[in-house]
Design a protein around this motif. Structure first.
Motif, PDB file in Angstrom:
ATOM      1  N   ALA A 568       0.837  -1.207   0.000  1.00  0.00           N
ATOM      2  CA  ALA A 568       0.000   0.000   0.000  1.00  0.00           C
ATOM      3  C   ALA A 568       0.869   1.253   0.000  1.00  0.00           C
ATOM      4  N   LEU A 569       1.922   1.260   0.810  1.00  0.00           N
ATOM      5  CA  LEU A 569       2.823   2.414   0.866  1.00  0.00           C
ATOM      6  C   LEU A 569       3.525   2.655  -0.463  1.00  0.00           C
ATOM      7  N   ASN A 570       3.945   1.591  -1.119  1.00  0.00           N
ATOM      8  CA  ASN A 570       4.645   1.758  -2.394  1.00  0.00           C
ATOM      9  C   ASN A 570       3.734   2.368  -3.450  1.00  0.00           C
ATOM     10  N   TYR A 571       2.498   1.885  -3.523  1.00  0.00           N
ATOM     11  CA  TYR A 571       1.556   2.497  -4.465  1.00  0.00           C
ATOM     12  C   TYR A 571       1.333   3.966  -4.103  1.00  0.00           C
ATOM     13  N   TYR A 572       1.230   4.262  -2.820  1.00  0.00           N
ATOM     14  CA  TYR A 572       1.010   5.636  -2.363  1.00  0.00           C
ATOM     15  C   TYR A 572       2.181   6.533  -2.744  1.00  0.00           C
ATOM     16  N   TRP A 573       3.396   6.101  -2.436  1.00  0.00           N
ATOM     17  CA  TRP A 573       4.565   6.935  -2.717  1.00  0.00           C
ATOM     18  C   TRP A 573       4.774   7.127  -4.222  1.00  0.00           C
ATOM     19  N   ASN A 574       4.500   6.115  -4.997  1.00  0.00           N
ATOM     20  CA  ASN A 574       4.612   6.277  -6.446  1.00  0.00           C
ATOM     21  C   ASN A 574       3.619   7.314  -6.963  1.00  0.00           C
ATOM     22  N   VAL A 584       3.400  18.042  -1.646  1.00  0.00           N
ATOM     23  CA  VAL A 584       4.231  16.857  -1.417  1.00  0.00           C
ATOM     24  C   VAL A 584       4.673  16.727   0.035  1.00  0.00           C
ATOM     25  N   LEU A 585       5.032  17.836   0.689  1.00  0.00           N
ATOM     26  CA  LEU A 585       5.497  17.769   2.074  1.00  0.00           C
ATOM     27  C   LEU A 585       4.441  17.135   2.971  1.00  0.00           C
ATOM     28  N   THR A 586       3.208  17.593   2.851  1.00  0.00           N
ATOM     29  CA  THR A 586       2.133  17.046   3.675  1.00  0.00           C
ATOM     30  C   THR A 586       1.829  15.608   3.297  1.00  0.00           C
ATOM     31  N   LEU A 587       1.829  15.313   2.006  1.00  0.00           N
ATOM     32  CA  LEU A 587       1.569  13.941   1.564  1.00  0.00           C
ATOM     33  C   LEU A 587       2.646  12.993   2.067  1.00  0.00           C
ATOM     34  N   ASN A 588       3.893  13.453   2.091  1.00  0.00           N
ATOM     35  CA  ASN A 588       4.973  12.631   2.637  1.00  0.00           C
ATOM     36  C   ASN A 588       4.777  12.380   4.128  1.00  0.00           C
ATOM     37  N   LYS A 589       4.325  13.401   4.853  1.00  0.00           N
ATOM     38  CA  LYS A 589       4.058  13.221   6.286  1.00  0.00           C
ATOM     39  C   LYS A 589       2.998  12.155   6.519  1.00  0.00           C
ATOM     40  N   LEU A 590       1.945  12.186   5.698  1.00  0.00           N
ATOM     41  CA  LEU A 590       0.889  11.189   5.843  1.00  0.00           C
ATOM     42  C   LEU A 590       1.427   9.787   5.582  1.00  0.00           C
ATOM     43  N   GLY A 591       2.246   9.642   4.546  1.00  0.00           N
ATOM     44  CA  GLY A 591       2.830   8.343   4.257  1.00  0.00           C
ATOM     45  C   GLY A 591       3.750   7.870   5.361  1.00  0.00           C
ATOM     46  N   LEU A 592       4.574   8.777   5.878  1.00  0.00           N
ATOM     47  CA  LEU A 592       5.473   8.416   6.978  1.00  0.00           C
ATOM     48  C   LEU A 592       4.696   8.031   8.227  1.00  0.00           C
TER      49      LEU A 592
END
Length: 700
Positions: A568-574, A584-592
């Motif tokens: 799920a994380l890989n699909y999200y980060w891609n 991107v900054l906020t989206l990266n925080k959500l993924g992290l």
């Protein structure tokens, strides 16, 4: 960088939530187009507005009994099928992927607001048509035409009273009679009765039947048949069939789950779905697959369509639950600092404990939303490929990987949704217990998702089995068969397993690379030790069946879950790599946050495998989770705005986009039927009223 227009997305109303919206620098409409495909979102908005204008899709405001729920769901589906969202052009083969993608989008949009109607539609139309296109041939086109022309509503007859997951040993038979060129279907006893089929209880006119094929007393295994069960003009069952409703359930009572029993019921030879295997008029069995197990696999793979639908359903329910809880938490105030200042009571969202309870589920909702949207593309491509082939060959590597991913993600998403909705309900306090909050309905709707279309604890075993096959292929042949690349990293297993956790230096940033490496190590370690344990048990005398069973707890089951989280994380980060830089900054925080929150549940294995030796990893993960929660506070309402459906669809007194919780509660209190009147039984509880036990019992 994306440049899509957001003009078609309506502005949100002003209200108490603006306090947090003004703090955020995010453009919620642009963020919404990261979480949603633009064309799919336009389709959903058009559908939702159409439903809002139709009175049959409005809440009646009163409690319905089970039969009324079934009637309402059936009528709503009947009305919906008349609209243009499932056009007759669907009959034309054309672009199979595009058509299927559209149908899945429509069903997902319907599911968010009317899950019972959505399930009836998904089973009765989408699943049935997909199965016919994948495993049927031109001789079954008349049924597909009937589906899209609103002449047929289908069901699936797979599960038996005494057999669910063990499909291979099901007892319903379809015996070929060459004298009439018909199959004779029989249910040998009640334990073999087909049950739980959605639409089967009252409304389906055809069913997709899984039955043991028999020719001249020789069994050929489980095959698929399309079987007419009711007269479409009267909805009365045909002779030779006993079919009925299973009764009231603890939720989703708009769906008429049923049972069916066959007694010497005959269908034409042509009603066997014959793309994988066929029976000639003379009674000769022919198959394009040499291995009977492959035939069973091809038959059961049709269920993946339903499982992808469940993934969509659960991810949307989690979005709805988190939307309600976060918006309520931004408005509801409780307590204030005791420093003598004149500060007002603080909104719940300001408290670190409340953030820790809700924000990881908010991040999860974002990751799952993107995963489901992106993965659906790979899935529909796989379906299109299999549907376009003249004959079904052995299940190729792509189909096997798709199946393994679905088998991991359906359990992961439905379990996470179950836990998330409960946390959201509790985070809304007593008001969360109100039916008008809708959290209870979300909970009861999600509950069956952990069981149907594959019990979660059984389903995830298929993922671990696939991963172990990849591991053994790597050890024996030096290759991993992973076209989508979900476990391609296993090829670097020696370097991966040699890694150790390095304590973080103050100021170091925990980033995607850190989470990525932790997951690669964890999955590699778990597949290695699970395989070693299974081989050890086999060497000690256990058969493979028992060896697999004895390595599920703390090994194979965990392996499947962490593989699902990482996938799920890989699909999200891609996906977020294509987003505008200001998001991107906020989206990266959500993924992290999702990644670290998920890893936090598995920390023991990093110590068991000596990846970490002191408490540095524990401290790092937990500290970073809290930091991320705090850093997302001012953007939380905006993130929710980007995820949330419209108010009519959300239908929650606590979660409306204007944030006017107390005004809506006041209105609801006064509009509640009978709220201000004395009860009809008032005279029975007066101090001097005689107690009439007989009368009371008769009422009960």
């Amino acid at each position: 960088m994306e440049t899509s227009s957001t003009s078609f997305i309506e502005d949100l109303p002003k209200g108490p939530l603006d306090t947090y919206r003004t703090r955020s620098k995010l453009n919620w409409k642009k963020l919404k187009l990261v979480f949603e495909d633009e064309e799919q979102l336009k389709t959903k908005i058009k559908l939702w507005k159409t439903l809002e204008q139709n009175p049959i899709f409005h809440d009646s405001g009163r409690e319905l009994n089970s039969d009324e729920m079934k009637r309402l769901a059936a009528v709503r589906l009947h009305q919906f099928r008349k609209l243009d969202f499932l056009p007759k052009s669907a009959v034309n083969k054309g672009n199979h992927k595009q058509r299927m993608r559209h149908l899945m989008t429509v069903n997902e949009a319907m599911n968010i607001c009317f899950p019972d109607v959505s399930v009836k539609q998904a089973i009765g139309m989408l699943l049935l048509a997909t199965a016919l296109e994948k495993l049927g041939t031109d001789r079954h086109q008349f049924v597909i035409n009937g589906i899209w022309n609103r002449q047929i509503l289908g069901s699936v007859s797979l599960t038996e009273v005494a057999h669910g997951s063990n499909t291979k040993d099901m007892k319903t038979t379809a015996t070929y009679d060459r004298t009439t060129q018909e199959f004779v279907i029989n249910t040998p006893d009640f334990q073999a009765a087909k049950c739980w089929g959605g639409n089967l209880g009252k409304t389906a006119t055809w069913t997709l039947l899984f039955a043991q094929l028999i020719i001249d007393e020789q069994p050929y295994g489980l095959h698929l048949f399309i079987v007419p069960i009711r007269d479409p003009k009267t909805l009365l069952s045909y002779p030779g069939i006993v079919v009925g409703d299973m009764g009231e359930k603890i939720g989703l009572n708009g769906i008429d789950n049923g049972f069916i029993i066959f007694k010497d019921y005959r269908i034409p030879r042509e009603y066997l779905l014959n793309r994988a295997a066929d029976v000639t008029p003379e009674g000769n069995y022919e198959s394009s697959l040499a291995d009977p197990a492959k035939i069973l696999g091809a038959v059961l793979e049709t269920l993946s369509t339903a499982r992808v639908g469940i993934m969509q359903e659960c991810s949307n329910m989690l979005v709805s639950g988190v939307t309600i809880a976060v918006r309520y938490g931004a408005v509801r105030r409780q307590f204030k600092p005791s420093d003598g200042s004149k500060q007002e009571e603080l909104p719940l969202i300001e408290y670190p404990l409340h953030q820790w309870r809700l924000f990881p589920y908010m991040a999860t909702a974002a990751v799952f939303r993107i995963f489901v949207t992106e993965f659906a593309e790979d899935y529909t491509s796989s379906v299109e490929k299999s549907a376009s082939e003249t004959h079904l060959g052995n299940l190729n590597d792509l189909v096997a990987e798709i199946h393994a991913t679905v088998a991991a993600m359906k359990p992961l998403i439905s379990w996470t949704c179950r836990d998330g909705i409960q946390e959201c309900r509790e985070a809304c306090g007593g008001y969360g217990f109100l039916k008008s909050a809708r959290l209870g309905d979300l909970k009861s709707t999600n509950d069956p998702c952990v069981t149907y279309e594959g019990d979660n604890n059984v389903l995830i075993q298929q993922t671990s089995n696939w991963l172990i096959r990849q591991w053994n292929s790597l050890l024996e042949e030096g290759k991993v068969n992973s076209p989508l690349g979900t476990c391609a990293f296993l090829k670097n297993y020696r370097r991966t397993l040699s890694k150790k956790f390095t304590p973080r230096v103050p100021g170091d940033v925990v980033d995607k690379k850190f989470v990525w490496e932790c997951y690669e190590w964890l999955i590699t370690y778990l597949v290695k030790v699970t395989d070693e344990k299974q081989k050890q048990l086999v060497d000690s005398g256990l058969c493979k069946f028992n060896a697999r069973n004895n390595t599920q707890v703390y090994r194979a089951a965990i392996l499947s879950k962490v593989y699902g989280e990482f996938t799920a994380l890989n699909y999200y980060w891609n996906r977020i790599q294509r987003a505008d830089q200001d998001l991107v900054l906020t989206l990266n925080k959500l993924g992290l946050l999702y990644g670290l929150w998920s890893l936090d549940k598995h920390l023991i294995y990093f110590y068991e495998g000596s990846f970490a030796t002191d408490n540095g990893l524990i401290v790092t993960v937990k500290q970073e989770i809290l930091k991320l929660c705090s850093s997302l506070k001012d953007d939380a309402v905006t993130i929710i705005d980007a995820l949330a459906p419209p108010d009519f669809i959300l239908n929650s007194v606590l979660g409306s986009s204007d944030g006017k919780v107390y005004e809506r509660l006041e209105s609801m209190f006064y509009r509640n039927p009978g709220a201000l009147s004395r009860p009809s039984w008032w005279h029975e509880i007066l101090p001097d009223s005689p107690i009439n036990d007989t009368k009371l019992v008769s009422k009960l």
